[in-house]
Motif scaffolding. Structure first.
Motif, PDB file in Angstrom:
ATOM      1  N   LEU A  68       0.831  -1.211   0.000  1.00 21.43           N
ATOM      2  CA  LEU A  68       0.000   0.000   0.000  1.00 21.43           C
ATOM      3  C   LEU A  68       0.866   1.262   0.000  1.00 21.43           C
ATOM      4  N   VAL A  69       1.919   1.267   0.815  1.00 25.94           N
ATOM      5  CA  VAL A  69       2.800   2.437   0.885  1.00 25.94           C
ATOM      6  C   VAL A  69       3.519   2.655  -0.442  1.00 25.94           C
ATOM      7  N   ALA A  70       4.007   1.571  -1.062  1.00 27.21           N
ATOM      8  CA  ALA A  70       4.707   1.698  -2.346  1.00 27.21           C
ATOM      9  C   ALA A  70       3.777   2.234  -3.428  1.00 27.21           C
ATOM     10  N   ALA A  71       2.528   1.748  -3.458  1.00 31.01           N
ATOM     11  CA  ALA A  71       1.564   2.246  -4.442  1.00 31.01           C
ATOM     12  C   ALA A  71       1.215   3.702  -4.182  1.00 31.01           C
ATOM     13  N   TRP A  72       1.084   4.074  -2.908  1.00 24.34           N
ATOM     14  CA  TRP A  72       0.766   5.470  -2.577  1.00 24.34           C
ATOM     15  C   TRP A  72       1.901   6.403  -2.989  1.00 24.34           C
ATOM     16  N   LYS A  73       3.152   5.982  -2.799  1.00 27.12           N
ATOM     17  CA  LYS A  73       4.285   6.804  -3.217  1.00 27.12           C
ATOM     18  C   LYS A  73       4.313   6.965  -4.728  1.00 27.12           C
ATOM     19  N   ARG A  74       3.988   5.905  -5.469  1.00 26.76           N
ATOM     20  CA  ARG A  74       3.954   6.034  -6.922  1.00 26.76           C
ATOM     21  C   ARG A  74       2.855   7.003  -7.366  1.00 26.76           C
ATOM     22  N   LEU A  75       1.714   6.983  -6.690  1.00 31.82           N
ATOM     23  CA  LEU A  75       0.647   7.929  -7.023  1.00 31.82           C
ATOM     24  C   LEU A  75       1.049   9.360  -6.703  1.00 31.82           C
ATOM     25  N   ARG A  76       1.860   9.560  -5.668  1.00 35.13           N
ATOM     26  CA  ARG A  76       2.295  10.903  -5.277  1.00 35.13           C
ATOM     27  C   ARG A  76       3.310  11.489  -6.245  1.00 35.13           C
ATOM     28  N   THR A  77       4.100  10.628  -6.905  1.00 32.60           N
ATOM     29  CA  THR A  77       5.113  11.128  -7.825  1.00 32.60           C
ATOM     30  C   THR A  77       4.510  11.663  -9.108  1.00 32.60           C
ATOM     31  N   GLY A  78       3.329  11.190  -9.480  1.00 34.86           N
ATOM     32  CA  GLY A  78       2.706  11.656 -10.715  1.00 34.86           C
ATOM     33  C   GLY A  78       3.117  10.885 -11.946  1.00 34.86           C
ATOM     34  N   ASP A  79       3.979   9.851 -11.820  1.00 36.96           N
ATOM     35  CA  ASP A  79       4.421   9.051 -12.950  1.00 36.96           C
ATOM     36  C   ASP A  79       3.802   7.657 -12.866  1.00 36.96           C
ATOM     37  N   ALA A  80       3.395   7.110 -14.016  1.00 35.68           N
ATOM     38  CA  ALA A  80       2.832   5.755 -14.105  1.00 35.68           C
ATOM     39  C   ALA A  80       1.721   5.557 -13.078  1.00 35.68           C
ATOM     40  N   LYS A  81       0.726   6.447 -13.114  1.00 37.39           N
ATOM     41  CA  LYS A  81      -0.351   6.355 -12.135  1.00 37.39           C
ATOM     42  C   LYS A  81      -1.219   5.122 -12.347  1.00 37.39           C
ATOM     43  N   ALA A  82      -1.256   4.601 -13.572  1.00 40.15           N
ATOM     44  CA  ALA A  82      -2.083   3.419 -13.826  1.00 40.15           C
ATOM     45  C   ALA A  82      -1.589   2.228 -13.013  1.00 40.15           C
ATOM     46  N   SER A  83      -0.274   1.987 -13.037  1.00 41.39           N
ATOM     47  CA  SER A  83       0.268   0.879 -12.253  1.00 41.39           C
ATOM     48  C   SER A  83       0.131   1.146 -10.756  1.00 41.39           C
ATOM     49  N   GLY A  84       0.277   2.407 -10.354  1.00 40.85           N
ATOM     50  CA  GLY A  84       0.099   2.736  -8.942  1.00 40.85           C
ATOM     51  C   GLY A  84      -1.296   2.443  -8.456  1.00 40.85           C
ATOM     52  N   TRP A  85      -2.292   2.857  -9.246  1.00 41.04           N
ATOM     53  CA  TRP A  85      -3.677   2.576  -8.864  1.00 41.04           C
ATOM     54  C   TRP A  85      -3.965   1.074  -8.883  1.00 41.04           C
ATOM     55  N   ALA A  86      -3.408   0.333  -9.850  1.00 44.57           N
ATOM     56  CA  ALA A  86      -3.673  -1.110  -9.950  1.00 44.57           C
ATOM     57  C   ALA A  86      -3.175  -1.840  -8.697  1.00 44.57           C
ATOM     58  N   TRP A  87      -1.929  -1.582  -8.308  1.00 38.71           N
ATOM     59  CA  TRP A  87      -1.389  -2.270  -7.133  1.00 38.71           C
ATOM     60  C   TRP A  87      -1.984  -1.737  -5.837  1.00 38.71           C
ATOM     61  N   PHE A  88      -2.393  -0.480  -5.823  1.00 39.02           N
ATOM     62  CA  PHE A  88      -3.080   0.043  -4.639  1.00 39.02           C
ATOM     63  C   PHE A  88      -4.400  -0.682  -4.419  1.00 39.02           C
ATOM     64  N   LEU A  89      -5.143  -0.931  -5.512  1.00 39.22           N
ATOM     65  CA  LEU A  89      -6.417  -1.648  -5.396  1.00 39.22           C
ATOM     66  C   LEU A  89      -6.198  -3.104  -5.007  1.00 39.22           C
ATOM     67  N   VAL A  90      -5.102  -3.716  -5.485  1.00 42.67           N
ATOM     68  CA  VAL A  90      -4.814  -5.101  -5.099  1.00 42.67           C
ATOM     69  C   VAL A  90      -4.559  -5.194  -3.597  1.00 42.67           C
ATOM     70  N   ALA A  91      -3.698  -4.289  -3.093  1.00 45.62           N
ATOM     71  CA  ALA A  91      -3.409  -4.309  -1.653  1.00 45.62           C
ATOM     72  C   ALA A  91      -4.648  -3.948  -0.841  1.00 45.62           C
ATOM     73  N   LEU A  92      -5.456  -2.995  -1.338  1.00 47.98           N
ATOM     74  CA  LEU A  92      -6.674  -2.624  -0.623  1.00 47.98           C
ATOM     75  C   LEU A  92      -7.668  -3.781  -0.591  1.00 47.98           C
ATOM     76  N   ALA A  93      -7.750  -4.536  -1.687  1.00 51.30           N
ATOM     77  CA  ALA A  93      -8.651  -5.694  -1.711  1.00 51.30           C
ATOM     78  C   ALA A  93      -8.200  -6.752  -0.712  1.00 51.30           C
ATOM     79  N   ALA A  94      -6.876  -6.937  -0.583  1.00 54.37           N
ATOM     80  CA  ALA A  94      -6.376  -7.904   0.393  1.00 54.37           C
ATOM     81  C   ALA A  94      -6.712  -7.471   1.813  1.00 54.37           C
TER      82      ALA A  94
END
Length: 232
Positions: A68-94
């Motif tokens: 979750l933290v790694a995905a949140w950091k990727r979303l904060r950087t503004g780069d490759a937000k699609a992958s950030g959101w995908a892994w954030f949703l995976v961790a959130l679903a878990a």
């Protein structure tokens, strides 16, 4: 309003704003700690029910939170937000799945096989997601011109090489100034030069040279040479 009263009002307003911000931040931190603790416990209980006991049960919630933290950091950087959101949703679903499963909707004494398989395969999924999020390049890809290198990109589109763009144009030599003919020199200028030359000879005892004549008259070198030739 006097200056002292204005400063007091500003100081009170800043103090009140600071206290409001501190209270808001403290409330958010407390809420985050409560949610993290509950989610951590639910993930631990689900891992134990799925047959992962001991230190392994404690490692599962850590892996979910790190993803979750790694995905949140990727979303904060503004780069490759699609992958950030995908892994954030995976961790959130878990995390949400563990919360729901331990809320009484699942018999933890008789965990189904598919859930055991899911829990057992989670470490590989978390490692893959964390690696992709932490080590994927976020800067410009190789071969992409930098924003300040617009001239190079334009040159590439026109079929020119970058060296042709950056190479400065050869300097064109200026034509040398030639002395005007002695018969075209202004008579007043020649008369003035004679006076300057005579004054220099009287003061120094030697004829005036071309450099001194040029400095005294304030004329270019070729014109001074023509005037000196006229004086001899």
């Amino acid at each position: 309003m006097p200056e002292t009263e204005r400063e007091d009002v500003i100081r009170v307003a800043e103090h009140s704003s600071s206290r409001t911000l501190t209270a808001r931040v403290d409330a958010v931190l407390i809420q985050a700690l409560i949610a993290a603790a509950l989610s951590f416990a639910h993930l631990h209980d689900l891992a134990v029910a799925a047959g992962q006991d001991g230190w392994k049960a404690w490692a599962y919630p850590v892996s979910v939170d790190l993803l979750l933290v790694a995905a949140w950091k990727r979303l904060r950087t503004g780069d490759a937000k699609a992958s950030g959101w995908a892994w954030f949703l995976v961790a959130l679903a878990a995390s949400l799945g563990a919360n729901i499963a331990t809320a009484g909707l699942l018999d933890l004494d008789h965990v189904p096989s598919w859930l055991r398989i899911t829990v057992a395969g989670w470490p590989a999924v978390a490692f893959l997601g964390g690696t992709l999020l932490a080590h994927s390049p976020t800067g410009p890809t190789p071969g992409t011109p930098e924003p300040h290198d617009a001239s190079t990109a334009d040159a590439a589109q026109r079929g020119q090489t970058p060296a042709a763009v950056s190479r400065p144009a050869p300097a064109v030599p200026r034509p040398a100034l030639s002395a005007p003919p002695t018969d075209r020199l202004p008579a007043a200028l020649v008369d003035h030069a004679r006076k300057v030359a005579a004054e220099h000879r009287t003061r120094t005892g030697v004829p005036i040279d071309t450099d001194t004549l040029r400095a005294r008259l304030g004329v270019p070198g070729p014109l001074a040479e023509a005037i000196a030739a006229q004086l001899t």
